[in-house]
Design a protein around this motif. Structure first.
Motif, PDB file in Angstrom:
ATOM      1  N   UNK A 333     -12.321  -4.285  -2.756  1.00 28.85           N
ATOM      2  CA  UNK A 333     -12.430  -4.888  -1.422  1.00 28.85           C
ATOM      3  C   UNK A 333     -13.233  -6.179  -1.510  1.00 28.85           C
ATOM      4  N   UNK A 334     -14.186  -6.184  -2.423  1.00 30.53           N
ATOM      5  CA  UNK A 334     -15.084  -7.321  -2.610  1.00 30.53           C
ATOM      6  C   UNK A 334     -14.332  -8.601  -3.008  1.00 30.53           C
ATOM      7  N   UNK A 335     -13.376  -8.456  -3.904  1.00 31.00           N
ATOM      8  CA  UNK A 335     -12.676  -9.650  -4.380  1.00 31.00           C
ATOM      9  C   UNK A 335     -11.267  -9.779  -3.824  1.00 31.00           C
ATOM     10  N   UNK A 336     -10.558  -8.646  -3.767  1.00 25.82           N
ATOM     11  CA  UNK A 336      -9.176  -8.702  -3.258  1.00 25.82           C
ATOM     12  C   UNK A 336      -9.165  -8.924  -1.763  1.00 25.82           C
ATOM     13  N   UNK A 337     -10.183  -8.359  -1.065  1.00 29.96           N
ATOM     14  CA  UNK A 337     -10.250  -8.493   0.383  1.00 29.96           C
ATOM     15  C   UNK A 337     -10.088  -7.152   1.062  1.00 29.96           C
ATOM     16  N   UNK A 338     -10.346  -7.142   2.378  1.00 23.29           N
ATOM     17  CA  UNK A 338     -10.384  -5.870   3.098  1.00 23.29           C
ATOM     18  C   UNK A 338      -9.773  -5.995   4.494  1.00 23.29           C
ATOM     19  N   UNK A 339      -8.440  -6.122   4.554  1.00 25.34           N
ATOM     20  CA  UNK A 339      -7.795  -5.986   5.862  1.00 25.34           C
ATOM     21  C   UNK A 339      -7.731  -4.485   6.149  1.00 25.34           C
ATOM     22  N   UNK A 340      -8.614  -3.994   6.979  1.00 20.31           N
ATOM     23  CA  UNK A 340      -8.982  -2.570   6.963  1.00 20.31           C
ATOM     24  C   UNK A 340      -7.806  -1.589   6.903  1.00 20.31           C
ATOM     25  N   UNK A 341      -6.805  -1.782   7.756  1.00 19.59           N
ATOM     26  CA  UNK A 341      -5.702  -0.819   7.770  1.00 19.59           C
ATOM     27  C   UNK A 341      -4.864  -0.834   6.508  1.00 19.59           C
ATOM     28  N   UNK A 342      -4.874  -1.946   5.793  1.00 17.43           N
ATOM     29  CA  UNK A 342      -4.038  -2.073   4.592  1.00 17.43           C
ATOM     30  C   UNK A 342      -4.765  -1.666   3.321  1.00 17.43           C
ATOM     31  N   UNK A 343      -6.083  -1.565   3.386  1.00 15.90           N
ATOM     32  CA  UNK A 343      -6.865  -1.417   2.154  1.00 15.90           C
ATOM     33  C   UNK A 343      -6.483  -0.190   1.324  1.00 15.90           C
ATOM     34  N   UNK A 344      -6.383   0.966   1.951  1.00 12.53           N
ATOM     35  CA  UNK A 344      -6.068   2.180   1.193  1.00 12.53           C
ATOM     36  C   UNK A 344      -4.719   2.082   0.495  1.00 12.53           C
ATOM     37  N   UNK A 345      -3.793   1.365   1.113  1.00 16.50           N
ATOM     38  CA  UNK A 345      -2.466   1.207   0.507  1.00 16.50           C
ATOM     39  C   UNK A 345      -2.530   0.171  -0.616  1.00 16.50           C
ATOM     40  N   UNK A 346      -3.348  -0.851  -0.430  1.00 16.40           N
ATOM     41  CA  UNK A 346      -3.522  -1.835  -1.506  1.00 16.40           C
ATOM     42  C   UNK A 346      -4.145  -1.184  -2.739  1.00 16.40           C
ATOM     43  N   UNK A 347      -5.036  -0.237  -2.503  1.00  9.56           N
ATOM     44  CA  UNK A 347      -5.629   0.482  -3.649  1.00  9.56           C
ATOM     45  C   UNK A 347      -4.535   1.228  -4.412  1.00  9.56           C
ATOM     46  N   UNK A 348      -3.669   1.912  -3.660  1.00 14.48           N
ATOM     47  CA  UNK A 348      -2.562   2.639  -4.294  1.00 14.48           C
ATOM     48  C   UNK A 348      -1.614   1.675  -4.996  1.00 14.48           C
ATOM     49  N   UNK A 349      -1.363   0.541  -4.361  1.00 16.64           N
ATOM     50  CA  UNK A 349      -0.504  -0.497  -4.941  1.00 16.64           C
ATOM     51  C   UNK A 349      -1.020  -0.892  -6.324  1.00 16.64           C
ATOM     52  N   UNK A 350      -2.335  -1.102  -6.429  1.00 21.30           N
ATOM     53  CA  UNK A 350      -2.918  -1.501  -7.712  1.00 21.30           C
ATOM     54  C   UNK A 350      -2.767  -0.387  -8.753  1.00 21.30           C
ATOM     55  N   UNK A 351      -3.025   0.834  -8.322  1.00 24.57           N
ATOM     56  CA  UNK A 351      -2.947   1.944  -9.279  1.00 24.57           C
ATOM     57  C   UNK A 351      -1.507   2.122  -9.783  1.00 24.57           C
ATOM     58  N   UNK A 352      -0.534   1.937  -8.903  1.00 30.65           N
ATOM     59  CA  UNK A 352       0.863   2.055  -9.343  1.00 30.65           C
ATOM     60  C   UNK A 352       1.176   0.981 -10.381  1.00 30.65           C
ATOM     61  N   UNK A 353       0.713  -0.250 -10.128  1.00 31.84           N
ATOM     62  CA  UNK A 353       0.892  -1.308 -11.134  1.00 31.84           C
ATOM     63  C   UNK A 353       0.273  -0.884 -12.465  1.00 31.84           C
ATOM     64  N   UNK A 354      -0.929  -0.367 -12.386  1.00 38.53           N
ATOM     65  CA  UNK A 354      -1.636   0.020 -13.620  1.00 38.53           C
ATOM     66  C   UNK A 354      -0.881   1.118 -14.365  1.00 38.53           C
ATOM     67  N   UNK A 355      -0.376   2.100 -13.625  1.00 34.67           N
ATOM     68  CA  UNK A 355       0.297   3.221 -14.286  1.00 34.67           C
ATOM     69  C   UNK A 355       1.696   2.831 -14.771  1.00 34.67           C
ATOM     70  N   UNK A 356       2.289   1.857 -14.114  1.00 28.88           N
ATOM     71  CA  UNK A 356       3.575   1.352 -14.614  1.00 28.88           C
ATOM     72  C   UNK A 356       3.371   0.478 -15.853  1.00 28.88           C
ATOM     73  N   UNK A 357       2.125  -0.002 -16.014  1.00 28.24           N
ATOM     74  CA  UNK A 357       1.839  -0.866 -17.154  1.00 28.24           C
ATOM     75  C   UNK A 357       2.209  -2.310 -16.926  1.00 28.24           C
ATOM     76  N   UNK A 358       2.322  -2.721 -15.646  1.00 37.07           N
ATOM     77  CA  UNK A 358       2.707  -4.117 -15.389  1.00 37.07           C
ATOM     78  C   UNK A 358       1.664  -4.867 -14.562  1.00 37.07           C
TER      79      UNK A 358
END
Lengths: 391, 249
Positions: A333-358
């Protein structure tokens, strides 16, 4: 229950966006449909905290489903403060796991910069206890500052540790083209130099400017689906394996030990239990660092490090990209930002990228298990999610 | 043009003490030098101001157009008692600030143009400009306006400026705000920072060349993005994802 997979993801830049809130929710959804290669959606959940108050728009889900031309699919908005995003994912998970729907879209959006910073801070403060906190002028920075002061006295966390979190996450954000903050910072510049107090003034002592997340606009989306559908999608399989939620007292002062974040502890435990995994299995995590102190404390409460030792792991570099357990490679949230309603989904978005390896430059090597903690209120409503690569 | 006519058109500057260069450590840890430039250096600055005229956000277009005009006027002797300060990191041009001595007692702040955003680069440069008026020139107040909401937050709110709405500012005749000596003294401890003398090596680098800004504000690259997300800092967030999915990047 059926297994649930993430088959598509999308995001906007987190910054100041000048298009309508419903479009901020719809664009990442379009990206996610393109990512999944699928336009058929059974149901839509829209995570948002402040459309009625900040944007004078209610019935957001109806607007978004029509913007996306997904009618007559069902649609509703989910509001759970800053944890709205993960709450919406949890609701989508239940819809797919129960067999009610096969494909569910979960999109989150917030347009907070429609108002000025003071109004945005006041809007977020409305999640505090109306009679015990809000009417006395409490804001989230002031609550976090009191919490930080207690934590420093009890566990030896210093302003240097907070600055280390800020530097780590804001510099991680430089590797994320969608992150709000795109400026490198250093300990010298924000803490040690003669100009540091001007560069990084106190907002609510001991929290300084760079200890607080920015106020952002932005949207993020994930599409959840059953295994049968997921296997037809040409993307690496990422399974949502664990979902945990817990609550705590609304007013922070009513907690037996105010430095404990019990809802974080319990939500994480539930999520790990459902996934059949332990904190030690996690390869990469996105924690809710609306204030730098929260990353340190959450890293302890979810079980990554013993209580009171999160700052020591930080000192050892364990939470950096390349460390043993990278936290907030997206910038948080500190660097990517914190549009409150979207934050939890952005966290998941990042984890999916990480687990896909991309995940590009910020990729955590060979990540197989990812974890998110989305922190609502001041720790009074928390949702944790555990994701695994493959089955 | 005859030499006689030029002598009529060209204003005669009143004596102004030079601004002594200073250096500031910014939040990135980099050392930023703030120094006064001479007329001869203006042609080195203009090419870096010109592209900002086409950045239609945060009033960069208006400010850059005005700054370009003011710098050119300074270079070609069509503005009186003016000065220009620049902020540089390793020679790179990060900000331009300028102003005028309207009377011996009153300063006229013209513009603050940050070429590198964030990290208080513009704010530090503005503070140096106020320091020049108050401490170096010994003026009593500076008249200030802001074109952008960001400028309003940085000057009017942070310095708690006084209204001088009965005085039209030189920039568009809009109502002025004033930084008085008392307000400046209050702000001094928290907003006005920097050290002197500048280490020789840093100063030499700054004087050696005015290098182009490494990451100046730019208009969005894609017309679709320009219309739908003009404040999108990456300019093309959505386009980028589309390209990525289509294997173009």
């Amino acid at each position: 229950m059926r297994s649930v997979y993430v088959i598509g993801i999308g995001i906007t830049s987190f910054t100041r966006l000048e298009y309508p809130l419903s479009e901020i929710a719809a664009y990442p959804a379009m990206m996610a449909m393109k990512d999944a290669g699928r336009k058929e959606i059974d149901h839509l959940y829209v995570a948002n905290m402040g459309s009625g108050r900040v944007n004078h728009q209610t019935g957001l889900a109806s607007a978004v489903v029509d913007t996306l031309s997904l009618t007559p699919a069902g649609a509703e908005a989910i509001e759970n403060g800053p944890a709205s995003g993960a709450s919406a994912i949890k609701t989508g998970y239940m819809a797919v796991a129960s067999g009610v729907h096969d494909v569910v879209m979960v999109t989150g959006a917030e347009r907070m910069r429609e108002v000025n910073n003071l109004e945005a801070t006041e809007f977020v403060a409305t999640l505090t206890h109306p009679l015990a906190e809000y009417i006395y002028g409490v804001t989230l920075p002031s609550l976090a500052a009191m919490f930080t002061r207690l934590y420093m006295e009890k566990y030896g966390v210093t302003e240097r540790h907070l600055a280390m979190v800020a530097v780590k996450n804001q510099n991680n954000a430089l590797k994320n083209e969608f992150a709000h903050l795109q400026q490198e910072i250093s300990i010298e510049g924000i803490l040690d130099s003669p100009e540091a107090m001007t560069n990084n003034p106190y907002v609510a002592e001991p929290l300084r400017f760079f200890d607080c997340c920015p106020v952002s606009d932005g949207g993020a989306c994930v599409i959840l689906a059953s295994e049968e559908v997921a296997r037809k999608v040409e993307r690496p399989l990422v399974r949502l394996a664990g979902v945990g939620q817990a609550t705590d007292t609304h007013a922070v002062h009513e907690r037996e030990e105010p430095t404990d974040l019990l809802a974080v502890r319990r939500a994480a435990a539930k999520s790990f239990e459902m996934a059949g995994l332990a904190p030690s299995d996690v390869d990469v995590a996105e924690l809710h660092d609306a204030f730098t102190i929260l990353e340190i404390v959450e890293s302890e409460e979810v079980g990554f490090f013993p209580k009171g030792e999160g700052h020591l792991a930080l000192e050892r570099g364990e939470t950096a990209i390349g460390g043993t357990l990278p936290i907030n490679p997206s910038g948080g949230l500190k660097g990517r930002g914190h549009p409150v309603g979207a934050t939890g989904i952005a966290q998941a978005h990042e984890i999916v990228h990480q687990l896909r390896g991309d995940a590009g430059e910020r990729q955590v090597k060979d990540a197989k298990v990812g974890f998110t903690c989305n922190f609502g209120g001041f720790g009074n409503n928390v949702v944790c999610l555990t994701f695994v690569r493959g089955n | 043009m005859s030499a006689d006519l030029e002598s009529i058109l060209r204003p005669v500057d009143n004596p102004m003490p030079p601004f002594p260069a200073k250096h500031v450590t910014i939040a990135s840890g980099e050392e930023m030098v703030i120094r006064q430039v001479t007329r001869d250096e203006i042609p080195d600055i203009l090419p870096h101001v010109a592209p900002l005229i086409y950045v239609e956000r945060d009033f960069y277009d208006v400010v850059a157009a005005r700054v370009y005009s003011e710098l050119l006027s300074y270079y070609r002797y069509r503005i009186q008692d003016a000065y220009v300060l620049v902020a540089q990191i390793d020679g790179e041009l990060c900000a331009v600030v300028n102003g005028r001595m309207a009377t011996p007692e009153v300063g006229m702040s013209l513009h603050t143009l940050a070429m590198r955003r964030g990290l208080r680069i513009g704010a530090h440069a503005f503070a140096a400009k106020m320091e020049y008026h108050m401490d170096i020139m010994g003026q009593q107040e500076v008249l200030i306006v802001a074109e952008s909401p960001i400028g309003f937050r940085r000057w009017m709110i942070e310095y708690n400026l006084e209204k001088r709405f009965d005085v039209p500012h030189e920039l568009g005749g809009v109502p002025s705000w004033a930084l008085t000596k008392e307000l400046f003294d209050r702000a001094r401890a928290t907003l006005v920072v920097g050290r002197r003398p500048v280490p020789e090596e840093l100063l030499e680098k700054a004087h050696a060349a005015i290098l182009p800004p490494s990451d100046p504000p730019t208009p969005p690259e894609d017309l679709l993005a320009a219309t739908r997300s003009q404040y999108d800092s990456t300019g093309t967030a959505l386009i980028l994802q589309r390209w990525r999915q289509e294997g173009k990047v």
